[in-house]
Design a protein around this motif. Structure first.
Motif, PDB file in Angstrom:
ATOM      1  N   ARG A 399      60.706  44.093  88.124  1.00  0.00           N
ATOM      2  CA  ARG A 399      60.271  44.204  86.964  1.00  0.00           C
ATOM      3  C   ARG A 399      58.773  43.623  87.692  1.00  0.00           C
ATOM      4  O   ARG A 399      57.208  44.600  87.676  1.00  0.00           O
ATOM      5  CB  ARG A 399      60.504  43.745  85.400  1.00  0.00           C
ATOM      6  CG  ARG A 399      61.479  44.770  85.669  1.00  0.00           C
ATOM      7  CD  ARG A 399      62.483  44.040  84.039  1.00  0.00           C
ATOM      8  NE  ARG A 399      63.448  44.867  83.488  1.00  0.00           N
ATOM      9  CZ  ARG A 399      63.955  44.706  82.661  1.00  0.00           C
ATOM     10  NH1 ARG A 399      63.995  43.147  81.901  1.00  0.00           N
ATOM     11  NH2 ARG A 399      64.992  45.206  81.842  1.00  0.00           N
ATOM     12  N   SER A 400      58.476  42.435  88.199  1.00  0.00           N
ATOM     13  CA  SER A 400      57.809  42.055  88.909  1.00  0.00           C
ATOM     14  C   SER A 400      56.393  43.451  89.758  1.00  0.00           C
ATOM     15  O   SER A 400      55.878  43.211  89.881  1.00  0.00           O
ATOM     16  CB  SER A 400      57.993  40.729  89.334  1.00  0.00           C
ATOM     17  OG  SER A 400      56.698  40.289  89.780  1.00  0.00           O
ATOM     18  N   VAL A 401      57.562  43.572  90.777  1.00  0.00           N
ATOM     19  CA  VAL A 401      57.059  44.243  92.158  1.00  0.00           C
ATOM     20  C   VAL A 401      56.433  45.768  90.797  1.00  0.00           C
ATOM     21  O   VAL A 401      55.406  46.228  91.730  1.00  0.00           O
ATOM     22  CB  VAL A 401      58.523  44.898  92.712  1.00  0.00           C
ATOM     23  CG1 VAL A 401      57.835  45.783  93.430  1.00  0.00           C
ATOM     24  CG2 VAL A 401      58.504  43.734  93.525  1.00  0.00           C
ATOM     25  N   ILE A 402      57.413  46.177  90.131  1.00  0.00           N
ATOM     26  CA  ILE A 402      56.510  47.820  89.612  1.00  0.00           C
ATOM     27  C   ILE A 402      55.176  47.373  88.871  1.00  0.00           C
ATOM     28  O   ILE A 402      54.169  48.144  88.919  1.00  0.00           O
ATOM     29  CB  ILE A 402      57.663  48.403  88.319  1.00  0.00           C
ATOM     30  CG1 ILE A 402      59.049  48.601  89.570  1.00  0.00           C
ATOM     31  CG2 ILE A 402      57.254  49.206  87.246  1.00  0.00           C
ATOM     32  CD1 ILE A 402      59.853  48.947  88.363  1.00  0.00           C
ATOM     33  N   GLY A 403      55.119  46.288  88.195  1.00  0.00           N
ATOM     34  CA  GLY A 403      54.220  45.954  87.323  1.00  0.00           C
ATOM     35  C   GLY A 403      52.403  45.458  88.217  1.00  0.00           C
ATOM     36  O   GLY A 403      51.686  46.088  87.156  1.00  0.00           O
ATOM     37  N   ARG A 404      52.809  45.497  89.732  1.00  0.00           N
ATOM     38  CA  ARG A 404      52.293  45.462  90.695  1.00  0.00           C
ATOM     39  C   ARG A 404      51.306  46.793  91.403  1.00  0.00           C
ATOM     40  O   ARG A 404      50.641  46.790  91.948  1.00  0.00           O
ATOM     41  CB  ARG A 404      51.703  44.613  91.859  1.00  0.00           C
ATOM     42  CG  ARG A 404      52.032  42.867  91.103  1.00  0.00           C
ATOM     43  CD  ARG A 404      52.432  41.580  92.036  1.00  0.00           C
ATOM     44  NE  ARG A 404      53.142  41.588  92.970  1.00  0.00           N
ATOM     45  CZ  ARG A 404      54.569  41.624  93.348  1.00  0.00           C
ATOM     46  NH1 ARG A 404      54.341  40.545  91.647  1.00  0.00           N
ATOM     47  NH2 ARG A 404      54.973  41.706  93.948  1.00  0.00           N
ATOM     48  N   SER A 405      52.058  47.371  90.732  1.00  0.00           N
ATOM     49  CA  SER A 405      52.216  48.913  92.183  1.00  0.00           C
ATOM     50  C   SER A 405      51.523  49.875  91.124  1.00  0.00           C
ATOM     51  O   SER A 405      51.470  50.092  90.125  1.00  0.00           O
ATOM     52  CB  SER A 405      53.483  49.521  92.254  1.00  0.00           C
ATOM     53  OG  SER A 405      53.806  49.941  93.348  1.00  0.00           O
ATOM     54  N   PRO A 406      50.885  50.308  91.675  1.00  0.00           N
ATOM     55  CA  PRO A 406      49.967  51.773  91.345  1.00  0.00           C
ATOM     56  C   PRO A 406      50.467  52.815  91.201  1.00  0.00           C
ATOM     57  O   PRO A 406      50.213  53.822  89.851  1.00  0.00           O
ATOM     58  CB  PRO A 406      48.713  51.612  92.333  1.00  0.00           C
ATOM     59  CG  PRO A 406      49.382  51.390  93.719  1.00  0.00           C
ATOM     60  CD  PRO A 406      50.494  50.072  93.253  1.00  0.00           C
ATOM     61  N   GLN A 407      51.327  52.980  91.575  1.00  0.00           N
ATOM     62  CA  GLN A 407      52.605  53.945  91.529  1.00  0.00           C
ATOM     63  C   GLN A 407      53.539  54.137  89.978  1.00  0.00           C
ATOM     64  O   GLN A 407      53.477  53.025  89.477  1.00  0.00           O
ATOM     65  CB  GLN A 407      53.169  54.537  92.465  1.00  0.00           C
ATOM     66  CG  GLN A 407      52.810  54.809  93.885  1.00  0.00           C
ATOM     67  CD  GLN A 407      53.940  55.490  94.774  1.00  0.00           C
ATOM     68  OE1 GLN A 407      54.840  54.470  95.743  1.00  0.00           O
ATOM     69  NE2 GLN A 407      54.777  57.009  94.686  1.00  0.00           N
ATOM     70  N   ALA A 443      51.987  59.170  98.263  1.00  0.00           N
ATOM     71  CA  ALA A 443      50.813  58.173  97.696  1.00  0.00           C
ATOM     72  C   ALA A 443      50.841  59.320  96.265  1.00  0.00           C
ATOM     73  O   ALA A 443      50.821  60.462  96.228  1.00  0.00           O
ATOM     74  CB  ALA A 443      49.801  58.189  97.905  1.00  0.00           C
ATOM     75  N   GLY A 444      51.058  58.859  94.287  1.00  0.00           N
ATOM     76  CA  GLY A 444      51.200  59.778  93.348  1.00  0.00           C
ATOM     77  C   GLY A 444      52.898  60.342  92.771  1.00  0.00           C
ATOM     78  O   GLY A 444      52.088  60.810  92.346  1.00  0.00           O
ATOM     79  N   ALA A 445      53.400  59.794  93.901  1.00  0.00           N
ATOM     80  CA  ALA A 445      55.177  60.776  93.498  1.00  0.00           C
ATOM     81  C   ALA A 445      55.656  60.066  92.409  1.00  0.00           C
ATOM     82  O   ALA A 445      54.967  58.341  92.372  1.00  0.00           O
ATOM     83  CB  ALA A 445      55.656  60.906  95.015  1.00  0.00           C
ATOM     84  N   ALA A 446      56.483  60.186  91.694  1.00  0.00           N
ATOM     85  CA  ALA A 446      57.198  59.260  90.814  1.00  0.00           C
ATOM     86  C   ALA A 446      58.177  58.935  91.259  1.00  0.00           C
ATOM     87  O   ALA A 446      58.638  59.468  92.574  1.00  0.00           O
ATOM     88  CB  ALA A 446      57.592  60.232  89.917  1.00  0.00           C
ATOM     89  N   VAL A 447      58.470  58.250  91.015  1.00  0.00           N
ATOM     90  CA  VAL A 447      59.149  57.053  92.001  1.00  0.00           C
ATOM     91  C   VAL A 447      60.851  56.562  90.473  1.00  0.00           C
ATOM     92  O   VAL A 447      59.917  55.841  90.093  1.00  0.00           O
ATOM     93  CB  VAL A 447      58.950  55.775  93.020  1.00  0.00           C
ATOM     94  CG1 VAL A 447      59.822  55.291  93.510  1.00  0.00           C
ATOM     95  CG2 VAL A 447      57.816  56.586  94.236  1.00  0.00           C
TER      96      VAL A 447
END
Length: 520
Positions: A399-407, A443-447
């Motif tokens: 969750r911490s990684v997701i919070g810092r990711s632009p995707q 880049a820009g794709a949903a993950v």
């Protein structure tokens, strides 16, 4: 692949050498004793060349290799004939009473008489000699149990097609049968692998009931075959037939089928010999199955060992590279900030008494440098091992990684608990590597990230809807190798799938043991 048979080829060349040598001895003796003139070396050389060439051709052919014993018998016949012809020459000399001189030509008539006597004697001895040579050559490998024993000895080095053909041919000849066939169980089918005379390959599906019935019956006749295994009885209505099961510890491994001419019933002794043959053959085929399984297991272990060695090498190289990266980052980043801070402290000390305003400004710059150093060290430590993983577990760290990711990243966790640090770190860094690949190539794709905990394993899946790639044309990078090494070191597995226009999916699992309650 067929195996070479140097001993059988050598038998043909040995027989050819014996024939050439004995014929040469007979010719030389006859010419010397009868003083018939010069030896026709040209004809003799041509004859020797033809015999050796014929031996080479027969020794190279499958049929010739199976008939190598006939070459030995033929050489014995030639040896006997040589002795008989020399005996005829001796008889001619005895008739004359002395060795003939060169000018004496009337000895030719006695020589012809002696040769005729020798030919008559050879013709009379031929049947008896053939039986004697055959009896001398009929060792334990000539009896049915000896045939199987010899086959077992060769099979210990790997049975080939020629060995199975030899076995069928030997069974037919030693037992005086019209035909002999060997069938082997291969999966759910029964396949004819050898026959004498050759009837080609044939296979049919065999049910579990048929397999059990065959394994429990030592020997069966035509009526039994027609009832339970009609495929084996097909085409044998005009012959006397017997089938014997080759089973090992109750498991059917093969079937031997033999035929006699119609009207020639099998004797009790022949039936018992066939039963013993089936027992011995079952043990041999069982050992072959065990040997094959052992070779496959050893091959798998060898490949696993090679993969483990390669994985260890990559892990060592990765660890060395990571240490060099940390050293470089500390030298170029945090260390430079600390050096600058030390210089600033010296300037502040010199300016405290001379210019307080300048000292205040330097203190403010020192504070900025200190905060920048703290941020850089924190970021560096986060790359080594994130604090959120230690304190909050796998879900909180992601969750911490997701919070810092632009995707756009969706996280779904089901029954995920706290696990050993090595397990959580392996899954975390695998997911992080997959996210970095998605950020780089999609880049820009949903993950989406899916974590699923179950009894004994933790499964993870990272997928994106990006452009994907063709696995046949794009080589895997070091990141995928690192992921495979991480989960492989824990006994897990990982795989990735992709196709042009269908994104990338990375799936894996690791064995786990729960160390705490479920993480909220």
């Amino acid at each position: 692949m067929r195996r070479e048979h140097p001993a059988r080829r050598a038998a043909w060349f040995g027989a050819a050498g014996a024939v050439v040598g004995l014929c040469g001895l007979a010719l030389t003796g006859a010419v010397d004793v009868l003083a018939a003139g010069d030896i026709p070396w040209g004809w003799a050389s041509s004859f020797a060349g033809l015999v050796v060439a014929a031996a080479a051709v027969l020794g190279a052919s499958p049929l010739g290799r199976r008939r190598s014993g006939a070459a030995v018998v033929a050489a014995a016949y030639v040896g006997l004939l040589t002795g008989v012809l020399l005996l005829g020459c001796l008889v001619a000399v005895l008739v004359v009473g002395r060795l003939p001189r060169a000018h004496e030509r009337d000895v030719v008539l006695p020589a012809l008489l002696g040769a005729a006597l020798a030919a008559a004697l050879f013709a009379g001895l031929l049947p008896t000699t053939g039986k004697t040579v055959a009896a001398l050559g009929r060792t334990r490998r000539g009896r049915p149990e000896g045939v199987v024993r010899n086959f077992a000895e060769r099979s210990s080095r790997g049975a080939g097609e020629d060995d199975l053909l030899d076995l069928a041919d030997s069974l037919r000849r030693t037992m005086g049968m019209r035909a002999a066939e060997i069938w082997r169980v291969e999966g759910t089918a029964l396949r004819r692998v050898a026959s004498s005379p050759n009837r080609g390959a044939l296979a049919f599906e065999i049910s579990a009931i048929q397999r059990d019935v065959l394994s429990q019956s030592d020997i069966a006749g035509p009526s039994w075959l027609e009832l339970w295994v009609p495929e084996l009885a097909a085409g044998r209505s005009t012959t006397e037939v017997r089938s014997v099961a080759a089973a090992h510890f109750g498991e059917l491994l093969g079937v031997v089928v033999v035929e006699k001419q119609q009207g020639e019933p099998f004797t009790v002794g022949e039936d018992q010999a066939l039963v013993d043959l089936g027992h011995r053959l079952g043990a041999v085929l069982g050992n072959l199955e065990l040997d094959s399984a052992l070779r496959r297991t050893l091959g798998d272990l060898q490949r696993a060992n090679e993969a483990l060695q390669a994985s260890r090498g990559r892990l060592v190289a990765t660890a060395d590279a990571e240490r060099r990266r940390i050293e470089r980052n500390l030298h170029d980043g945090a260390q430079q900030h600390l050096v600058a801070m030390a210089i600033s402290i010296g300037l502040i000390r010199s300016q405290i008494t001379e210019g307080p305003e300048i000292a205040d400004e330097l203190l403010e710059q020192l504070g900025d440098q200190l905060r920048a150093t703290i941020d850089e060290v924190r970021e560096l430590a986060h790359g080594i091992y994130p604090p959120a993983l230690t304190h909050g577990g796998l879900v909180e760290a992601l969750r911490s990684v997701i919070g810092r990711s632009p995707q756009q990243i969706d996280l779904h966790a089901t029954a995920v608990r706290r696990y050993p640090a090595a397990t959580e770190a392996a899954v975390y860094f695998c997911c992080l590597e997959a996210l970095q690949n998605a950020s780089k190539h999609a880049a820009g794709a949903a993950v989406s990230i899916a974590l699923t905990g179950s009894d004994g394993r933790l499964e993870f899946c990272v997928s994106d809807d990006g452009p994907g790639y063709d696995p046949d044309t794009v080589a895997h990078g070091h990141g995928l190798e690192n992921m495979s090494d991480r989960v492989g070191a824990l006994g897990g597995e990982i795989a990735w799938q992709s196709a042009p226009g269908q994104g990338v999916t990375v799936q894996g699992w690791v064995p786990v043991t729960v160390v705490d309650e479920e993480t909220p």
